[in-house]
Scaffold this motif. Sequence first.
Motif, mmCIF file in Angstrom:
data_model
loop_
_atom_site.group_PDB
_atom_site.id
_atom_site.type_symbol
_atom_site.label_atom_id
_atom_site.label_comp_id
_atom_site.label_asym_id
_atom_site.label_seq_id
_atom_site.Cartn_x
_atom_site.Cartn_y
_atom_site.Cartn_z
ATOM 1 N N LEU A 217 25.647 17.287 47.382
ATOM 2 C CA LEU A 217 25.090 17.632 48.578
ATOM 3 C C LEU A 217 25.943 18.551 49.143
ATOM 4 N N VAL A 218 27.675 19.095 48.003
ATOM 5 C CA VAL A 218 28.212 20.307 47.958
ATOM 6 C C VAL A 218 28.257 21.033 46.164
ATOM 7 N N SER A 219 27.901 21.670 45.838
ATOM 8 C CA SER A 219 28.523 22.388 44.572
ATOM 9 C C SER A 219 29.628 22.672 44.447
ATOM 10 N N GLY A 220 29.813 23.217 43.202
ATOM 11 C CA GLY A 220 31.059 23.758 42.769
ATOM 12 C C GLY A 220 31.488 23.869 41.343
ATOM 13 N N GLN A 221 32.949 23.503 41.009
ATOM 14 C CA GLN A 221 32.781 23.952 39.803
ATOM 15 C C GLN A 221 32.219 25.507 38.778
ATOM 16 N N GLU A 222 31.140 24.428 37.875
ATOM 17 C CA GLU A 222 30.598 26.110 36.813
ATOM 18 C C GLU A 222 29.577 26.924 37.877
ATOM 19 N N ASP A 223 28.954 26.241 39.180
ATOM 20 C CA ASP A 223 28.403 26.913 40.170
ATOM 21 C C ASP A 223 28.782 27.651 41.011
ATOM 22 N N ALA A 224 30.429 27.095 41.397
ATOM 23 C CA ALA A 224 31.534 28.532 41.625
ATOM 24 C C ALA A 224 31.805 29.465 41.235
ATOM 25 N N VAL A 225 31.818 29.079 39.445
ATOM 26 C CA VAL A 225 32.288 30.533 38.575
ATOM 27 C C VAL A 225 30.237 31.269 38.338
ATOM 28 N N GLU A 226 29.817 30.820 38.447
ATOM 29 C CA GLU A 226 29.231 31.674 38.443
ATOM 30 C C GLU A 226 28.748 32.060 39.491
ATOM 31 N N LEU A 227 28.684 32.052 41.108
ATOM 32 C CA LEU A 227 28.431 32.914 42.095
ATOM 33 C C LEU A 227 29.894 33.952 41.478
ATOM 34 N N ALA A 228 30.874 33.707 41.091
ATOM 35 C CA ALA A 228 31.415 34.686 41.304
ATOM 36 C C ALA A 228 31.542 35.994 40.187
ATOM 37 N N ARG A 229 31.016 35.311 39.116
ATOM 38 C CA ARG A 229 29.934 35.944 37.828
ATOM 39 C C ARG A 229 29.017 37.528 39.051
ATOM 40 N N LEU A 230 27.803 36.527 39.674
ATOM 41 C CA LEU A 230 26.935 37.096 39.809
ATOM 42 C C LEU A 230 27.539 38.494 40.724
ATOM 43 N N LEU A 231 28.474 38.110 41.597
ATOM 44 C CA LEU A 231 28.863 38.959 42.731
ATOM 45 C C LEU A 231 30.635 40.014 42.194
ATOM 46 N N LYS A 232 30.335 39.764 41.378
ATOM 47 C CA LYS A 232 31.211 40.670 40.463
ATOM 48 C C LYS A 232 32.893 40.665 40.991
ATOM 49 N N ALA A 233 32.929 39.467 41.579
ATOM 50 C CA ALA A 233 34.378 39.123 42.762
ATOM 51 C C ALA A 233 35.086 39.459 41.613
ATOM 52 N N ARG A 234 37.059 39.910 42.578
ATOM 53 C CA ARG A 234 37.574 39.884 42.467
ATOM 54 C C ARG A 234 38.677 38.815 42.312
ATOM 55 N N TYR A 235 38.066 38.197 43.609
ATOM 56 C CA TYR A 235 39.105 36.876 44.677
ATOM 57 C C TYR A 235 38.608 35.917 44.890
ATOM 58 N N VAL A 236 38.630 34.944 44.109
ATOM 59 C CA VAL A 236 38.342 33.644 44.388
ATOM 60 C C VAL A 236 38.998 32.590 45.581
ATOM 61 N N VAL A 237 38.611 32.333 46.415
ATOM 62 C CA VAL A 237 38.989 31.433 47.679
ATOM 63 C C VAL A 237 38.446 29.844 47.511
ATOM 64 N N PRO A 238 39.900 29.192 47.015
ATOM 65 C CA PRO A 238 38.749 28.128 47.154
ATOM 66 C C PRO A 238 38.800 26.974 48.187
ATOM 67 N N MET A 239 37.529 26.437 48.747
ATOM 68 C CA MET A 239 37.324 24.958 49.677
ATOM 69 C C MET A 239 37.841 24.603 48.941
#
Length: 291
Positions: A217-239
């Motif tokens: 229903l809602v993803s996260g964990q390794e998928d959230a890490v991959e999202l940060a990698r893809l977007l070359k993020a500097r900060y992640v705000v977890p929900m």
Amino acid sequence: MAVTSTVARSPAFHAPTFHTNQYSHRCRCRGSVSRRMRLKMSAAASGVTSVQTKPLTLTYLELENLEELDCLLITQSLDDHCHKKTLDALSNIYQDLHVVSTPNAKPILETLFKEVWFCLSGEIGISNLMVTYIEPGQTTQLKGRNSSEIIIRASAGPVLGPPWQRPENGYFIQAQDPKFTLYYEPHCVYNKFLLEEEYADVVITPVIKQLLPAFTLVSGQEDAVELARLLKARYVVPMNNGELETKGLLSSILYADGTIDSFKALLSNALPHVQILEPSPGSPLDIPIPL
């Protein structure tokens, strides 16, 4: 400028609200849930380097503390993201509110946010109350009361129905002074091939999975890490959707996978340069953005 987005309930993070010295972007939550987050930008200098920064300041606020809004963002058409009672109250309070939404929510929004004809000095005109529907890949540009501008671009979120149904929206919110981009999508669902060339300074995403038998229903964990990698993020705000209180038929079979701590470990191993931000209610938290 103020931009608001309704989101699924998440006790520690409901919706990002941020504003700068030039504009504010506000994200709101549904129905009986009143917590939201505000980001405010002000000039500052880095204590580590000589590079000047203007930090975004994230602060949880309550529903009763709403300030002026310029725009409401709707990511999905489901009730926990597009709650009719909350939207009805907003449409009465902010009668010139501009709405940016997925077209999937049109059956709900067209009953609340309509173009209203009025008579002014003997002339027929139309109010500013309006909805802009954008699909993944489309953009809209907004101008705030002080003439500041941002660009809102929709990205593809989850398909909440048959495969041929239009996907729901994530959003890239882009500002130019100082230049930064924020990405927000409330299910951590994305097409990685479409994000490979994208960028976001700040990524707001679930990090704890919410699962039904044979369905995420809602993803996260390794998928959230991959999202940060893809977007070359500097900060992640977890929900913190893992702390969600559920009721109803599905609550007995809905379960969480992972924790904030396990996400931190995954992110630290894969992307040690990415910082996790966990604002506390009522306490401002700065995100330095280089000038």
